[in-house]
Scaffold this active site. Structure first.
Site, PDB file in Angstrom:
ATOM      1  N   HIS A  44       2.460   5.604  -5.191  1.00  0.00           N
ATOM      2  CA  HIS A  44       2.015   6.406  -5.676  1.00  0.00           C
ATOM      3  C   HIS A  44       2.552   7.860  -5.168  1.00  0.00           C
ATOM      4  O   HIS A  44       3.315   8.586  -5.750  1.00  0.00           O
ATOM      5  CB  HIS A  44       0.765   6.629  -5.746  1.00  0.00           C
TER       6      HIS A  44
ATOM      7  N   ASP B 104       1.327  -1.908 -11.617  1.00  0.00           N
ATOM      8  CA  ASP B 104       0.091  -1.693 -10.856  1.00  0.00           C
ATOM      9  C   ASP B 104      -1.305  -2.445 -11.340  1.00  0.00           C
ATOM     10  O   ASP B 104      -1.440  -3.447 -11.440  1.00  0.00           O
ATOM     11  CB  ASP B 104      -0.283  -0.035 -10.952  1.00  0.00           C
TER      12      ASP B 104
HETATM   13 ZN    ZN Z   1      -2.249  -0.371  -6.436  1.00  0.00          ZN
END
Ligand code: ZN
Length: 521
Positions: A314, A365
């Protein structure tokens, strides 16, 4: 003549185009040996006795690498898209944190067999979308009440088994999770994740490493001299070509600094890849500042925990200044745009990372969607919406864009395309999905070249989503517009795992997954 140089034992895949060295070559063949390694990419006219597999109206591209997955989260797809009414949602504002409660409600109920079935479903969809290797950020370790299974890696093994069934390569990034957060009471819904001290985590990690270590180096494979030697010297990470392990401290929230330091020291000693959630949410950053007086990136950097084996997943809520320092460490970033948009996480400042030459890879994810091309295009599209500008992620150097005559190395290698077009944004995004992903998780593929494994997928040039593209426009057409239906064959180590858009075990996998969902919901 040795067996590996005997054309009769080799397979030549002959499509209309092959994506090699950043361009589509027409009338070429990808020649593989019996061990599943690429021997060469040559003009089709130069073939001799190889067994030919003709692929008319197909283009071959290197298999994509999904660098960040939580396979079990496939079970909550479509089940979190509403406004909740929880104590976390007092202002009627749903967020990552309210979603997490819903995710935990599934995570606390899955049996080992359920995890296997959910993982198979996620990995099946990955294979069907052109992914050939996955980095699984795995944090479900124990029984729902927090007691360890007899084999502390039972659930990790189920995930590895699922990947093996589909035919994907897997980096099992074993997650360390010590606490709910700074000055927070233990959260019973995290009981399955917790290994309270580093010694326990490392003991379990070593047990897992020992169990994936078994497959040995293949005879006759086109390895670099000394590769076998270095593998013996690295007992943990790269012992097997199909499954290997890495270390994943969950986040600065879940792993206190001393624990984290031990893990990083171990990973560095054993040359393991390190993945960690970093700065996904503003709250994570502010609590880190409260605890350590530094942001997560600053903490990692000032404690000297970053290196070229580190991937920050991220890395959204960061400052340009922190990015400049981060770039000096050689660490990379994994962006997960389809999840980040779904959770309202924010936008990865990929343009700033690019400016400082920080490599970005991609992950699906939470599996709100599994389509790495969608993640690739979103990396660019989020920035377009934010900046009201097009083609933001361009490998042309900023000085060139500002009119300076000096060309960057990256631009030089793009070459001149007819009509002045250079599909550098598509190429940048496709590199994120391939070479950068492979580097991040330590996968052997990422590009089509002699000595690399024959991990690739094909697209149907007549698929309506990309039909009509010229050689020069094909990559941007695929990256920005292809649908999964365009992906027809997927091959790992020279063996087809998807043919004509179907996996051999697809029906059974989907059926079992449907049963699982009926049981859960
Ligand atoms: Zn994750």
């Amino acid at each position: 003549m040795t067996e590996e140089s005997n054309p009769k034992t080799q397979i030549a895949w002959v499509p209309e185009f092959i994506y090699v060295e950043n361009r589509f070559e027409p009338n070429h063949a990808l020649v593989c040996d019996a061990a599943g390694l690429i021997v060469k990419v040559v003009e089709a006219s130069a073939l001799t006795d190889e067994k030919r597999i003709n692929l008319p109206r197909r283009a071959i591209l290197p298999g994509m690498v999904n660098a960040h997955s939580h396979a079990f989260q496939r079970v909550i797809r479509g089940r979190t898209e509403y406004r909740t009414n929880t104590p976390l949602n007092q202002q009627h504002r749903d967020s990552f944190w309210t979603w997490r409660e819903m995710m935990y409600s599934a995570a606390t109920r899955l049996t080992p067999e359920d995890i296997y079935d959910a993982s198979r479903m996620a990995f099946l969809e990955m294979a069907l979308s052109g992914i050939t290797a996955v980095g699984e950020f795995h944090y479900l370790h124990h029984a729902p009440d927090g007691s360890p299974y007899d084999d502390p890696n039972l659930l990790a093994q189920e995930v590895i088994r699922a990947a093996g069934d589909i035919g994907l390569r897997i980096a099992l990034l074993r997650v360390a999770y010590a606490r709910a957060g700074f000055q927070l009471e233990p959260n019973p819904r995290q009981a399955r994740f917790i290994e309270a001290d580093a010694a326990v985590f490392l003991r379990n990690l070593e047990a897992l490493a020992a169990s994936v270590r078994s497959p040995t180096v293949r005879e006759g494979s086109a390895q670099q001299p000394g590769a076998e030697e270095s593998r013996t010297a690295l007992p943990h990470g790269r012992a097997s070509d199909t499954s290997w392990i890495g270390i994943a401290p969950h986040s600065v929230r879940a792993v206190p600094l001393n624990y984290l330091k031990e893990l990083i020291r171990y990973a560095n000693q054993h040359d393991l890849k390190i993945h960690m959630h970093v700065a996904e949410q503003p709250a994570e950053v502010s609590v880190c500042v409260e605890e350590y007086g530094r942001t997560p990136l600053a903490l990692l950097q000032t404690e000297d925990l970053l290196s070229n084996r580190f991937t920050a997943v991220h890395a959204i809520h960061v400052t340009p200044k922190a990015i400049a320092s981060f770039a000096m460490t050689g660490a990379m970033v994994c962006a997960c745009p389809t999840t980040e948009r779904n959770l309202g996480d924010g936008v990865v400042p990929a343009d700033e990372y690019l400016k400082h030459q920080v490599a970005i890879c991609l992950g699906t994810d939470s599996h709100t969607q599994i389509d790495l091309f969608e993640d690739a295009r979103e990396l660019e599209y989020h920035l377009r919406l934010q900046k009201l500008e097009r083609a933001v992620l361009s490998v042309r150097s900023p000085t060139v864009r500002e009119g300076n005559a000096q060309r960057s190395d990256a631009e030089e290698s793009l070459g001149a395309l007819p009509n002045g077009r250079a599909s550098d944004t598509a190429r940048y995004l496709f590199d994120c999905a391939t070479v950068n992903g492979a580097r991040s998780i330590g996968a052997p593929g990422g590009a089509l070249a002699a000595g690399k494994p024959a991990d690739f997928f094909t697209v149907d040039l007549n698929d309506p989503s990309i039909a009509g593209a010229s050689n020069d426009d094909l990559l941007p057409a695929i990256v920005f517009a292809s649908s999964r239906a365009a992906i027809r064959e997927v091959v790992v180590a020279g063996k087809p795992i998807v043919s004509e858009g179907q996996h051999l075990r697809q029906e059974d996998i989907v059926e079992r997954f449907n049963e699982l969902q009926k049981k859960l919901w």
